[in-house]
Write an enzyme that holds these catalytic residues in place. Structure first.
Site, short mmCIF file in Angstrom:
data_model
loop_
_atom_site.label_atom_id
_atom_site.label_comp_id
_atom_site.label_asym_id
_atom_site.label_seq_id
_atom_site.Cartn_x
_atom_site.Cartn_y
_atom_site.Cartn_z
N GLY A 170 4.02 2.94 8.58
CA GLY A 170 2.74 2.80 7.87
C GLY A 170 2.74 1.56 7.01
O GLY A 170 3.56 0.66 7.19
N ASN A 171 1.81 1.47 6.09
CA ASN A 171 1.78 0.35 5.15
C ASN A 171 1.25 0.83 3.81
O ASN A 171 0.88 1.99 3.66
CB ASN A 171 0.97 -0.82 5.72
CG ASN A 171 -0.47 -0.41 5.99
OD1 ASN A 171 -1.21 -0.09 5.07
ND2 ASN A 171 -0.86 -0.41 7.27
N HIS A 172 1.20 -0.07 2.83
CA HIS A 172 0.89 0.34 1.45
C HIS A 172 -0.60 0.39 1.13
O HIS A 172 -0.98 0.53 -0.02
CB HIS A 172 1.58 -0.60 0.46
CG HIS A 172 3.08 -0.46 0.47
ND1 HIS A 172 3.69 0.71 0.14
CD2 HIS A 172 4.06 -1.34 0.80
CE1 HIS A 172 5.01 0.55 0.24
NE2 HIS A 172 5.24 -0.68 0.66
N ALA A 183 -6.22 -1.37 6.99
CA ALA A 183 -5.01 -2.12 7.33
C ALA A 183 -4.39 -1.44 8.55
O ALA A 183 -3.60 -0.50 8.42
CB ALA A 183 -4.05 -2.11 6.15
#
Ligand code: CTP
Length: 404
Positions: A212-214, A279
Site C-alpha cells: 500500500g502507500n501512505h 494514489a
C-alpha cells in the site's frame, strides 16, 4: 428556480397555528410541489389528518406504524426521499427535541434522518419565543444548517400581542422560493454528476499482507465535499481511508487498483467532472498466495506486474463535454513530469504537488499545489488547508467548464 417538482415533507406540530398548514399544503401544490404531511400526535388535536390528506392527495403519517394494518412508515426513507423538509408550525417542544436529537415521534425521527435542506417556521407565545432556552435551541438548529423562517409579530392565540405568530403561509412559500433561487446561484453544479477517486489502494500479497502507500484520502474527500457543496451529485470511489464520508456523497469502497478501475469504468460515462486524486498502486503482486506466506529463506522476492493506469484509460475515453483532472506527486523534475503526465493521460489540467514542499502531499492537513492547464498556463497557490485547496481546484473546474 421554483418549487416545481420538489418532494416536500411538511411537518405539522401541535399549535393553534396548525390550521394554517392546510393553506401551506394548498400553496405548495399550487407551485407544482408534491407534499407529504407528517403530524405530531398533538397536531391531530388541532387539525385532522383527513383534511391534510385530502389537500395533499397523500396519506398523512402520525405514527411509525398503523396498529390495525401493521403498515410501517419508514422514517429513514421519508427523510431520504425529501428534497426539502418544512416544519410549519414548529412548536417550542418540537424545536427543543430537534435541537437535542430526541426522536420520540415520527416527525422528529424523519428530521434526524433527513439529508435535505430543513426549514423551520416556529409558532408559539411571545414569552416562550423570548425564553433563553428557545433562543438556544434556535441557535443550535441554525448551527446544524437549518433555516429558520422568522415568526411574525401580531395577535397571538393567548390574546397577547407580540412576536411568535407563525409566518403567513404566503410568506413561508416566498421564503422557500427565494431560498431556492439563492441555492441555484451558489450551486452552479446542480444536476451535474461528478466522480472523485481518493485514498491509497491495497494490493494483496496473501490473506494478511498487502502493498500500500501512505495516502490518507484527505485531499479526495475534501474535493468530494466541495463539489457536493457546489451542488454536484458526487460519487466517491475510495481506497482504504479513515476519513468521514461527506453526507449525501455516494461512496464506493474498494481495495485494489483493479477494483478501483472497474468502479471508475462503471461511472465514467455518466460523469461530467472526474477528479482522480487516488494514489493508485502502479504494481500489484503477480500471484496471490491464498495461505499466509511462511518465513523460510533470508531473502524473499516478490514478482510484481503493472496495474492498468486508470487515469490514462479514462483519458482515452474522454469526450469534449467531460472535465478530467489528474494529480501528480513528484519528488524531482516536478514541472516537466507533471506536464508529461498531463499530455500522456489526455487531461484538462493536472494538480502538481511535490514531496519537497513542507506541508504538501500525503497525510498532512495542508497542501501546496500548482495547477497546469493544457495550454501550458500555470497557477501557483500558497500552502493552504486541504479544504481550501479543494475550493481552488473546484474554481478551476468551474472556469474550465465555462470554456466548453
Ligand atoms: N493513476 C491512476 N492509475 C494508476 C496510477 C495512477 O489513475 N494505476 C492516477 C492517479 O490517480 C493520479 C495520476 O494518475 O491522478 C498520477 O499518478 P502518479 O502516481 O503521480 O503518476 P504515474 O502515472 O503513476 O507515474 P509515475 O509513477 O511514473 O510517477
Amino acid at each position: 428556480m421554483s418549487l416545481q417538482g420538489k418532494h416536500i415533507v411538511l411537518g405539522v406540530c401541535g399549535s393553534i397555528a396548525a390550521y394554517k398548514s392546510a393553506l401551506i399544503v394548498r400553496l405548495l401544490i399550487h407551485e407544482g410541489a408534491s407534499v407529504r404531511v407528517i403530524m405530531t400526535p398533538d397536531a391531530t388535536e388541532f387539525i385532522t389528518p383527513l383534511t391534510l390528506a385530502t389537500l395533499s392527495k397523500q396519506p398523512v403519517s402520525v405514527d411509525y406504524f398503523d396498529p390495525k394494518t401493521g403498515e410501517w412508515s419508514n422514517h429513514i426513507q421519508i427523510g431520504l426521499d425529501a428534497d426539502l423538509l418544512l416544519i410549519a408550525p414548529a412548536s417550542a417542544n418540537t424545536l427543543a427535541k430537534m435541537a437535542n436529537g430526541l426522536c420520540d415521534n415520527l416527525l422528529t425521527a424523519v428530521y434526524l434522518s433527513a439529508k435535505c435542506p430543513v426549514y423551520i417556521a416556529p409558532a408559539m407565545d411571545l414569552d416562550m419565543w423570548k425564553h433563553p432556552a428557545t433562543k438556544r435551541n434556535i441557535a443550535l438548529l441554525q448551527s446544524y444548517g437549518n433555516q429558520i423562517i422568522p415568526p411574525g409579530n401580531g395577535e397571538l392565540a393567548s390574546g397577547l400581542s407580540g412576536e411568535g405568530r407563525l409566518a403567513e403561509p404566503e410568506d413561508i412559500i416566498s421564503f422557500l422560493q427565494q431560498q431556492s433561487r439563492n441555492d441555484s446561484k451558489q450551486q452552479p453544479l446542480l444536476h451535474v454528476n461528478a466522480l472523485v477517486t481518493a485514498g491509497p489502494t491495497y494490493e494483496a500479497i496473501d490473506p494478511v499482507r498487502f502493498i500500500g502507500n501512505h495516502s490518507s484520502g484527505k485531499m479526495g474527500y475534501a474535493i468530494a465535499r466541495r463539489l457536493q457543496n457546489l451542488g454536484a451529485t458526487v460519487t466517491l470511489i475510495s481506497g482504504p481511508s479513515h476519513e468521514i464520508v461527506p453526507l449525501g456523497v455516494d461512496i464506493i469502497k474498494v481495495h485494489s487498483a483493479a477494483e478501483m478501475l472497474a468502479a471508475c469504468q462503471h461511472h465514467f460515462e455518466s460523469s461530467e467532472i472526474v477528479v482522480m486524486s487516488a494514489a493508485v498502486a502502479d504494481y500489484t503482486p503477480s500471484e496471490y498466495t491464498d495461505q499466509k506466506i511462511k518465513k523460510k529463506e533470508d531473502v524473499l522476492s516478490l514478482s510484481l506486474t503493472r496495474t492498468t493506469d486508470i487515469l490514462a484509460t479514462l483519458g482515452q475515453q474522454k469526450t469534449a463535454q467531460q472535465t478530467l483532472v489528474g494529480f501528480a506527486l513528484e519528488t524531482n523534475d516536478e514541472l516537466a513530469n507533471a506536464k508529461s503526465k498531463l499530455a500522456r493521460k489526455n487531461l484538462d489540467f493536472i494538480v502538481l504537488n511535490s514531496t519537497n514542499d513542507a506541508g504538501a502531499g500525503f497525510s498532512t492537513d495542508t497542501n501546496h499545489i500548482t495547477i497546469i492547464e493544457r495550454d501550458g498556463q500555470e497557477h501557483r497557490y500558497e500552502l493552504k488547508s486541504k479544504d481550501d485547496v479543494a475550493s481552488d481546484i473546484c474554481d478551476r473546474i468551474l472556469a474550465h467548464r465555462n470554456t466548453l
